[in-house]
Design a protein around this motif. Structure first.
Motif, PDB file in Angstrom:
ATOM      1  N   LEU A  25      -1.843 -15.613  -5.074  1.00  0.00           N
ATOM      2  CA  LEU A  25      -2.432 -14.885  -3.954  1.00  0.00           C
ATOM      3  C   LEU A  25      -2.284 -13.380  -4.142  1.00  0.00           C
ATOM      4  O   LEU A  25      -1.210 -12.906  -4.515  1.00  0.00           O
ATOM      5  CB  LEU A  25      -1.756 -15.279  -2.636  1.00  0.00           C
ATOM      6  N   LEU A  26      -3.359 -12.664  -3.888  1.00  0.00           N
ATOM      7  CA  LEU A  26      -3.321 -11.207  -3.859  1.00  0.00           C
ATOM      8  C   LEU A  26      -3.383 -10.789  -2.395  1.00  0.00           C
ATOM      9  O   LEU A  26      -4.319 -11.153  -1.688  1.00  0.00           O
ATOM     10  CB  LEU A  26      -4.508 -10.627  -4.645  1.00  0.00           C
ATOM     11  N   CYS A  27      -2.345 -10.072  -1.954  1.00  0.00           N
ATOM     12  CA  CYS A  27      -2.204  -9.741  -0.535  1.00  0.00           C
ATOM     13  C   CYS A  27      -2.112  -8.239  -0.345  1.00  0.00           C
ATOM     14  O   CYS A  27      -1.513  -7.542  -1.156  1.00  0.00           O
ATOM     15  CB  CYS A  27      -0.933 -10.369   0.032  1.00  0.00           C
ATOM     16  N   THR A  28      -2.704  -7.758   0.743  1.00  0.00           N
ATOM     17  CA  THR A  28      -2.528  -6.358   1.116  1.00  0.00           C
ATOM     18  C   THR A  28      -2.232  -6.270   2.602  1.00  0.00           C
ATOM     19  O   THR A  28      -2.711  -7.092   3.389  1.00  0.00           O
ATOM     20  CB  THR A  28      -3.786  -5.505   0.841  1.00  0.00           C
ATOM     21  N   GLN A  29      -1.411  -5.299   2.930  1.00  0.00           N
ATOM     22  CA  GLN A  29      -1.214  -4.968   4.337  1.00  0.00           C
ATOM     23  C   GLN A  29      -1.437  -3.473   4.461  1.00  0.00           C
ATOM     24  O   GLN A  29      -0.537  -2.674   4.222  1.00  0.00           O
ATOM     25  CB  GLN A  29       0.183  -5.362   4.817  1.00  0.00           C
ATOM     26  N   ILE A  30      -2.661  -3.122   4.818  1.00  0.00           N
ATOM     27  CA  ILE A  30      -3.069  -1.732   4.844  1.00  0.00           C
ATOM     28  C   ILE A  30      -3.486  -1.388   6.268  1.00  0.00           C
ATOM     29  O   ILE A  30      -4.215  -2.163   6.894  1.00  0.00           O
ATOM     30  CB  ILE A  30      -4.211  -1.500   3.823  1.00  0.00           C
ATOM     31  N   THR A  35      -4.476  -8.850   4.783  1.00  0.00           N
ATOM     32  CA  THR A  35      -5.597  -9.565   4.176  1.00  0.00           C
ATOM     33  C   THR A  35      -5.116 -10.176   2.864  1.00  0.00           C
ATOM     34  O   THR A  35      -4.255  -9.611   2.192  1.00  0.00           O
ATOM     35  CB  THR A  35      -6.798  -8.633   3.881  1.00  0.00           C
ATOM     36  N   SER A  36      -5.662 -11.326   2.511  1.00  0.00           N
ATOM     37  CA  SER A  36      -5.246 -11.948   1.259  1.00  0.00           C
ATOM     38  C   SER A  36      -6.330 -12.872   0.729  1.00  0.00           C
ATOM     39  O   SER A  36      -7.247 -13.263   1.453  1.00  0.00           O
ATOM     40  CB  SER A  36      -3.961 -12.751   1.456  1.00  0.00           C
ATOM     41  N   GLY A 138      -9.283  -3.402   1.040  1.00  0.00           N
ATOM     42  CA  GLY A 138      -8.912  -2.055   1.459  1.00  0.00           C
ATOM     43  C   GLY A 138      -8.244  -1.248   0.367  1.00  0.00           C
ATOM     44  O   GLY A 138      -7.565  -0.265   0.644  1.00  0.00           O
ATOM     45  N   LEU A 139      -8.428  -1.646  -0.897  1.00  0.00           N
ATOM     46  CA  LEU A 139      -7.784  -0.962  -2.018  1.00  0.00           C
ATOM     47  C   LEU A 139      -8.658   0.176  -2.529  1.00  0.00           C
ATOM     48  O   LEU A 139      -9.879   0.046  -2.623  1.00  0.00           O
ATOM     49  CB  LEU A 139      -7.528  -1.952  -3.165  1.00  0.00           C
ATOM     50  N   SER A 140      -8.030   1.275  -2.880  1.00  0.00           N
ATOM     51  CA  SER A 140      -8.750   2.398  -3.461  1.00  0.00           C
ATOM     52  C   SER A 140      -7.811   3.125  -4.412  1.00  0.00           C
ATOM     53  O   SER A 140      -6.661   2.734  -4.579  1.00  0.00           O
ATOM     54  CB  SER A 140      -9.225   3.363  -2.381  1.00  0.00           C
ATOM     55  N   ARG A 141      -8.293   4.176  -5.013  1.00  0.00           N
ATOM     56  CA  ARG A 141      -7.486   4.922  -5.969  1.00  0.00           C
ATOM     57  C   ARG A 141      -6.215   5.477  -5.331  1.00  0.00           C
ATOM     58  O   ARG A 141      -5.276   5.841  -6.034  1.00  0.00           O
ATOM     59  CB  ARG A 141      -8.310   6.058  -6.582  1.00  0.00           C
ATOM     60  N   ALA A 142      -6.187   5.544  -4.012  1.00  0.00           N
ATOM     61  CA  ALA A 142      -4.970   6.005  -3.337  1.00  0.00           C
ATOM     62  C   ALA A 142      -3.801   5.078  -3.664  1.00  0.00           C
ATOM     63  O   ALA A 142      -2.646   5.475  -3.569  1.00  0.00           O
ATOM     64  CB  ALA A 142      -5.199   6.050  -1.832  1.00  0.00           C
ATOM     65  N   HIS A 143      -4.107   3.847  -4.076  1.00  0.00           N
ATOM     66  CA  HIS A 143      -3.058   2.874  -4.367  1.00  0.00           C
ATOM     67  C   HIS A 143      -2.754   2.767  -5.860  1.00  0.00           C
ATOM     68  O   HIS A 143      -2.004   1.896  -6.277  1.00  0.00           O
ATOM     69  CB  HIS A 143      -3.459   1.499  -3.821  1.00  0.00           C
ATOM     70  N   ASN A 144      -3.340   3.635  -6.661  1.00  0.00           N
ATOM     71  CA  ASN A 144      -3.056   3.608  -8.085  1.00  0.00           C
ATOM     72  C   ASN A 144      -1.559   3.834  -8.318  1.00  0.00           C
ATOM     73  O   ASN A 144      -0.974   4.749  -7.754  1.00  0.00           O
ATOM     74  CB  ASN A 144      -3.854   4.702  -8.800  1.00  0.00           C
ATOM     75  N   GLY A 145      -0.956   2.959  -9.123  1.00  0.00           N
ATOM     76  CA  GLY A 145       0.462   3.117  -9.462  1.00  0.00           C
ATOM     77  C   GLY A 145       1.415   2.478  -8.468  1.00  0.00           C
ATOM     78  O   GLY A 145       2.625   2.505  -8.679  1.00  0.00           O
ATOM     79  N   ILE A 146       0.883   1.872  -7.417  1.00  0.00           N
ATOM     80  CA  ILE A 146       1.748   1.293  -6.392  1.00  0.00           C
ATOM     81  C   ILE A 146       2.465   0.052  -6.946  1.00  0.00           C
ATOM     82  O   ILE A 146       1.900  -0.697  -7.753  1.00  0.00           O
ATOM     83  CB  ILE A 146       0.921   0.940  -5.136  1.00  0.00           C
ATOM     84  N   HIS A 147       3.702  -0.150  -6.539  1.00  0.00           N
ATOM     85  CA  HIS A 147       4.461  -1.310  -6.998  1.00  0.00           C
ATOM     86  C   HIS A 147       3.982  -2.574  -6.294  1.00  0.00           C
ATOM     87  O   HIS A 147       3.810  -2.592  -5.077  1.00  0.00           O
ATOM     88  CB  HIS A 147       5.958  -1.106  -6.766  1.00  0.00           C
ATOM     89  N   LEU A 148       3.804  -3.618  -7.088  1.00  0.00           N
ATOM     90  CA  LEU A 148       3.243  -4.861  -6.546  1.00  0.00           C
ATOM     91  C   LEU A 148       4.310  -5.763  -5.929  1.00  0.00           C
ATOM     92  O   LEU A 148       4.049  -6.928  -5.642  1.00  0.00           O
ATOM     93  CB  LEU A 148       2.485  -5.608  -7.646  1.00  0.00           C
ATOM     94  N   THR A 149       5.498  -5.220  -5.760  1.00  0.00           N
ATOM     95  CA  THR A 149       6.541  -5.958  -5.067  1.00  0.00           C
ATOM     96  C   THR A 149       6.836  -5.304  -3.718  1.00  0.00           C
ATOM     97  O   THR A 149       7.803  -5.651  -3.052  1.00  0.00           O
ATOM     98  CB  THR A 149       7.828  -5.984  -5.912  1.00  0.00           C
ATOM     99  N   ASP A 151       5.510  -3.554   0.217  1.00  0.00           N
ATOM    100  CA  ASP A 151       5.050  -4.132   1.475  1.00  0.00           C
ATOM    101  C   ASP A 151       3.581  -3.861   1.757  1.00  0.00           C
ATOM    102  O   ASP A 151       3.047  -4.280   2.769  1.00  0.00           O
ATOM    103  CB  ASP A 151       5.874  -3.554   2.640  1.00  0.00           C
ATOM    104  N   GLU A 152       2.908  -3.142   0.836  1.00  0.00           N
ATOM    105  CA  GLU A 152       1.513  -2.791   1.081  1.00  0.00           C
ATOM    106  C   GLU A 152       0.570  -3.639   0.221  1.00  0.00           C
ATOM    107  O   GLU A 152      -0.474  -4.078   0.682  1.00  0.00           O
ATOM    108  CB  GLU A 152       1.302  -1.299   0.803  1.00  0.00           C
ATOM    109  N   VAL A 153       0.961  -3.827  -1.028  1.00  0.00           N
ATOM    110  CA  VAL A 153       0.171  -4.635  -1.960  1.00  0.00           C
ATOM    111  C   VAL A 153       1.138  -5.505  -2.756  1.00  0.00           C
ATOM    112  O   VAL A 153       2.101  -5.000  -3.318  1.00  0.00           O
ATOM    113  CB  VAL A 153      -0.624  -3.744  -2.947  1.00  0.00           C
ATOM    114  N   TRP A 154       0.888  -6.803  -2.801  1.00  0.00           N
ATOM    115  CA  TRP A 154       1.774  -7.668  -3.566  1.00  0.00           C
ATOM    116  C   TRP A 154       1.061  -8.957  -3.988  1.00  0.00           C
ATOM    117  O   TRP A 154      -0.048  -9.231  -3.539  1.00  0.00           O
ATOM    118  CB  TRP A 154       3.040  -8.005  -2.774  1.00  0.00           C
TER     119      TRP A 154
END
Length: 201
Positions: A25-30, A35-36, A138-149, A151-154
Motif C-alpha cells: 500500500l502507498l499511503c499519504t496523509q496530506i 489517501t491510499s 496529493g504528491l508533488s515536488r514539495a515531497h521530493n526527498g521525504i522519508h517513506l517511514t 507520517d506524511e508519505v509511507w
DNA sequence: AACATGATAAACT
DNA sequence: GTTTATCATGTTC
C-alpha cells in the motif's frame, strides 16, 4: 498494517524490490487527509548502468542528487512540464537506484482523490499512470526527498501475497530513447488489474 | 532540445 | 469501441 522499514529498501536489489512492492500500500496523509492505494505497477531504474535512468553514467546534478541518498525516501520530479512522477529510492547511499510507481488501485479517500483529479466518476484513469496517481495522492515536488517511514508519505505491508504467475515482467514504458536498455524487462505489474497504466496483454 | 505523461479529438473498424 | 495524432507545460542540461 505495518509500515515497511527503510532497511528493506536498502537491502533488496531494485528489480526484486519492484516485484516486492506489488500489492503493498502507498499511503499519504496530506493536509490531514488520508489517501491510499494498492500498488499494481512498478518500474525499476538501475542507476548508473541504465540508460533510462536519470543517474545513468553516474550523472549527479541538483535534480538527481536525491537518487544517491540512502534508500527509503521519495524521488519526485516534473515530467513534460506537467506531471509529478513518484519514485521510491532504493539501495544504500551512493547507489542511485529507484522504482517508479506507475499504477495504484485506490482504497482509502477515493472521494478526495477524485476531487484532486477533477473527476466525478470512479474510473481506472483516476490512478492508472504515474502522473495520475501522484496527483490523486496529493504528491508533488514539495515531497521530493521525504522519508517513506514518516507520517506524511509511507508504504505499508498489506498482507497480500501474490503468486508468481500474477506478476508480469515487460519492457518499460516511454523510454525508447534508452536504446537497447529500453528492452529490459524492468516493468512489473499485476496480471489483469484494471489500474495498470497501459498495455495489459 | 529533450523529456520515465495525460487528455482530448478525430478518424478509423 | 479502438487507434492515432496533437498539444499542454516547465525544468533540466
Amino acid at each position: 498494517m505495518s509500515k515497511i522499514p527503510s532497511h528493506v529498501f536498502q537491502s533488496l536489489h531494485v528489480a526484486e524490490l519492484s516485484k516486492f512492492l506489488l500489492g503493498k500500500l502507498l499511503c499519504t496523509q496530506i493536509d490531514g487527509v488520508l489517501t491510499s492505494g494498492k500498488i499494481v505497477e512498478t518500474e525499476a531504474y538501475e542507476g548508473r548502468i541504465d540508460k533510462a535512468s536519470h543517474a545513468y553514467g553516474g550523472r549527479f546534478t541538483n535534480r538527481t542528487s536525491t537518487l544517491y541518498e540512502a534508500g527509503g525516501i521519495a524521488y519526485i520530479y516534473l515530467c513534460y512540464g506537467i506531471h509529478n512522477l513518484f519514485n521510491v529510492v532504493s539501495a544504500p547511499e551512493g547507489t542511485p537506484h529507484a522504482i517508479l510507481i506507475r499504477g495504484i488501485e485506490p482504497l482509502t479517500g477515493i472521494d478526495v482523490m477524485m476531487k484532486r483529479r477533477g473527476m466525478s466518476q470512479l474510473k481506472p484513469s483516476l490512478t492508472a499512470g504515474p502522473g495520475a496517481l501522484s496527483k490523486a495522492l496529493g504528491l508533488s515536488r514539495a515531497h521530493n526527498g521525504i522519508h517513506l517511514t514518516g507520517d506524511e508519505v509511507w508504504l505499508e505491508d498489506s498482507g497480500i501475497q501474490l503468486s508468481p504467475d500474477e506478476i508480469v515482467a515487460a519492457p518499460r514504458i516511454g523510454v525508447d530513447y534508452a536504446a537497447e536498455h529500453a528492452q529490459w524487462p524492468y516493468r512489473y505489474y499485476i496480471l489483469r488489474n484494471p489500474f495498470v497504466s497501459k498495455p495489459h496483454l
